[in-house]
Design an enzyme around this catalytic site. Structure first.
Site, mmCIF file in Angstrom:
data_model
loop_
_atom_site.group_PDB
_atom_site.id
_atom_site.type_symbol
_atom_site.label_atom_id
_atom_site.label_comp_id
_atom_site.label_asym_id
_atom_site.label_seq_id
_atom_site.Cartn_x
_atom_site.Cartn_y
_atom_site.Cartn_z
ATOM 1 N N ASP A 10 4.848 7.231 9.557
ATOM 2 C CA ASP A 10 3.699 6.586 9.054
ATOM 3 C C ASP A 10 2.397 7.257 9.162
ATOM 4 O O ASP A 10 2.130 7.829 9.698
ATOM 5 C CB ASP A 10 4.334 5.081 9.925
ATOM 6 C CG ASP A 10 3.358 4.689 9.578
ATOM 7 O OD1 ASP A 10 3.109 4.416 8.144
ATOM 8 O OD2 ASP A 10 2.850 3.038 10.073
ATOM 9 N N SER A 11 1.755 5.773 8.907
ATOM 10 C CA SER A 11 0.079 6.623 8.949
ATOM 11 C C SER A 11 -0.357 5.782 10.347
ATOM 12 O O SER A 11 -1.579 5.230 10.580
ATOM 13 C CB SER A 11 -0.717 5.745 7.941
ATOM 14 O OG SER A 11 -0.116 4.314 7.871
ATOM 15 N N TYR A 42 -2.831 4.860 4.258
ATOM 16 C CA TYR A 42 -2.652 6.259 3.429
ATOM 17 C C TYR A 42 -2.771 5.526 1.675
ATOM 18 O O TYR A 42 -2.623 6.183 1.205
ATOM 19 C CB TYR A 42 -1.249 6.142 3.388
ATOM 20 C CG TYR A 42 -0.086 7.612 3.941
ATOM 21 C CD1 TYR A 42 -1.313 8.002 4.775
ATOM 22 C CD2 TYR A 42 1.125 7.765 4.767
ATOM 23 C CE1 TYR A 42 -0.976 9.251 5.853
ATOM 24 C CE2 TYR A 42 1.124 8.162 5.529
ATOM 25 C CZ TYR A 42 0.639 9.286 6.047
ATOM 26 O OH TYR A 42 1.283 9.787 7.069
ATOM 27 N N GLY A 43 -3.011 4.323 1.904
ATOM 28 C CA GLY A 43 -3.168 3.661 0.777
ATOM 29 C C GLY A 43 -4.849 3.856 0.098
ATOM 30 O O GLY A 43 -5.035 3.782 -0.877
ATOM 31 N N CYS A 73 7.306 4.018 6.201
ATOM 32 C CA CYS A 73 5.737 3.301 5.768
ATOM 33 C C CYS A 73 6.456 3.429 4.661
ATOM 34 O O CYS A 73 6.632 3.726 3.395
ATOM 35 C CB CYS A 73 4.811 4.562 5.547
ATOM 36 S SG CYS A 73 2.732 4.127 4.905
ATOM 37 N N ASN A 74 5.456 1.865 3.706
ATOM 38 C CA ASN A 74 6.116 1.405 2.842
ATOM 39 C C ASN A 74 5.167 2.050 1.295
ATOM 40 O O ASN A 74 6.150 2.864 0.404
ATOM 41 C CB ASN A 74 6.013 -0.530 2.628
ATOM 42 C CG ASN A 74 6.566 -0.470 3.211
ATOM 43 O OD1 ASN A 74 8.235 -1.207 2.727
ATOM 44 N ND2 ASN A 74 6.680 -0.926 4.555
ATOM 45 N N THR A 75 3.765 2.109 1.882
ATOM 46 C CA THR A 75 3.129 3.098 0.903
ATOM 47 C C THR A 75 3.676 4.379 0.910
ATOM 48 O O THR A 75 4.121 4.736 -0.735
ATOM 49 C CB THR A 75 1.280 2.702 1.794
ATOM 50 O OG1 THR A 75 1.203 1.389 2.015
ATOM 51 C CG2 THR A 75 0.636 3.475 0.435
ATOM 52 N N CYS A 185 5.441 -4.255 5.346
ATOM 53 C CA CYS A 185 3.877 -3.098 5.251
ATOM 54 C C CYS A 185 4.277 -2.959 6.924
ATOM 55 O O CYS A 185 4.650 -3.967 7.896
ATOM 56 C CB CYS A 185 2.632 -3.199 5.501
ATOM 57 S SG CYS A 185 1.515 -2.022 6.087
ATOM 58 N N HIS A 187 3.097 -2.328 9.226
ATOM 59 C CA HIS A 187 2.187 -1.988 10.673
ATOM 60 C C HIS A 187 2.123 -3.612 10.824
ATOM 61 O O HIS A 187 2.061 -4.327 12.136
ATOM 62 C CB HIS A 187 0.824 -2.111 9.876
ATOM 63 C CG HIS A 187 0.303 -0.882 10.407
ATOM 64 N ND1 HIS A 187 0.801 0.238 9.519
ATOM 65 C CD2 HIS A 187 -0.627 -0.013 11.268
ATOM 66 C CE1 HIS A 187 0.545 1.780 10.253
ATOM 67 N NE2 HIS A 187 -0.612 1.130 11.002
HETATM 68 N N1 DGL Z 1 2.982 1.563 7.397
HETATM 69 C C1 DGL Z 1 2.142 1.433 6.322
HETATM 70 C C2 DGL Z 1 3.040 0.962 5.272
HETATM 71 O O1 DGL Z 1 4.151 0.637 5.265
HETATM 72 C C3 DGL Z 1 0.080 0.963 6.258
HETATM 73 C C4 DGL Z 1 -0.399 1.266 5.188
HETATM 74 C C5 DGL Z 1 -1.462 2.598 4.734
HETATM 75 O O2 DGL Z 1 -1.493 3.404 5.595
HETATM 76 O O3 DGL Z 1 -1.951 2.415 3.727
HETATM 77 O O4 DGL Z 1 2.709 0.635 3.757
#
Ligand code: DGL
Length: 243
Positions: A10-11, A42-43, A73-75, A185, A187
């Protein structure tokens, strides 16, 4: 049977919520967790940047001899799961998507889906909603801009500021009559207490159990389940030191 570890990335710390659910369902598996905190969020990254970032994360885990990778991570899933599968053929990748299906399957009249801007805008989320919504249900999608990063930084003031737009955009009645909130998300489960103050009567649904079930299914199908019956291990790595 295959005793190699499962890779999870994940990020940052968000994917730990996915790891916890997967470990619960598959206690004998070994896990390698990579939190890419250096590149959070990551977004904000362009497609080109994100390609380099997720490829590096996958390569790090592959070097650790993983048998499957969970993109926790969804993104990253929304934007990069196709690219990852193409780049590493033969290695199974499990993606993380907002838990729209379980939220719609229950008797929920009013549902909020929260996520990063990238996830909320995504075609995939729209498809998920169209596929699962019942005619009597009302679904609101809303991006919580900057929240994943604020959680990563453990910055209480920033976290509260990122939640404020809920108050500005929706009435108290609307928020308190919400039956279910989809945490789109990974997080967000870390700020459940803060979110509960906005949605006092809602059930909160995260993607952990769904990802865990899908991981088990893919391991079974590919004969990759661990042979051991003893508890597995978890190793954590972060691209930036955690406090
Ligand atoms: N945990 C990431 C998610 O589920 C965080 C998003 C990101 O890093 O932009 O989307």
């Amino acid at each position: 049977m295959d005793d190699r570890p499962i890779g999870v990335f994940d990020s940052g710390i968000g994917g730990k919520t996915i790891l916890t659910a997967t470990k619960k369902l598959l206690p004998s598996e070994n896990f390698i967790y990579f939190g890419d905190s250096k590149n959070c969020p990551y977004g904000d990254k362009s497609d080109e940047e994100l390609k380099t970032i997720v490829k590096r994360a996958a390569e790090f885990l592959i070097e650790k001899n993983v048998k499957l990778i969970i993109v926790a991570c969804n993104t990253a899933t929304t934007r990069m799961i196709g690219f990852l599968r193409e780049s590493f053929p033969g290695l199974p990748f499990i993606g993380t998507e907002p838990a729209v299906k379980p939220a719609c399957a229950k008797n929920n009249n009013s549902i909020f889906i929260l996520g990063t801007s990238a996830t909320i805008r995504s075609k995939r989320l729209n498809e998920l909603i169209k596929k699962n919504i019942h005619p009597s249900q009302k679904i609101v999608t809303f991006p919580l801009v900057g929240l994943a990063e604020a959680i990563e930084l453990k910055d209480e003031t920033k976290i509260n500021n990122c939640l404020e737009p809920l108050k500005r955009n929706f009435s108290k009645e609307e928020l308190s009559s919400t039956d279910a909130v989809v945490l789109g998300c990974t997080h967000y489960p870390f700020v459940l207490r803060e979110l509960k103050a906005y949605f006092p009567n809602a059930d909160f649904i995260d993607s952990g159990p769904g990802v865990a079930r899908q991981t088990k299914k893919v391991l079974e199908k590919n004969h990759l389940l661990a042979s051991a019956k003893t508890p597995g291990s978890v190793e954590y790595y972060f691209s930036k030191p955690q406090e």
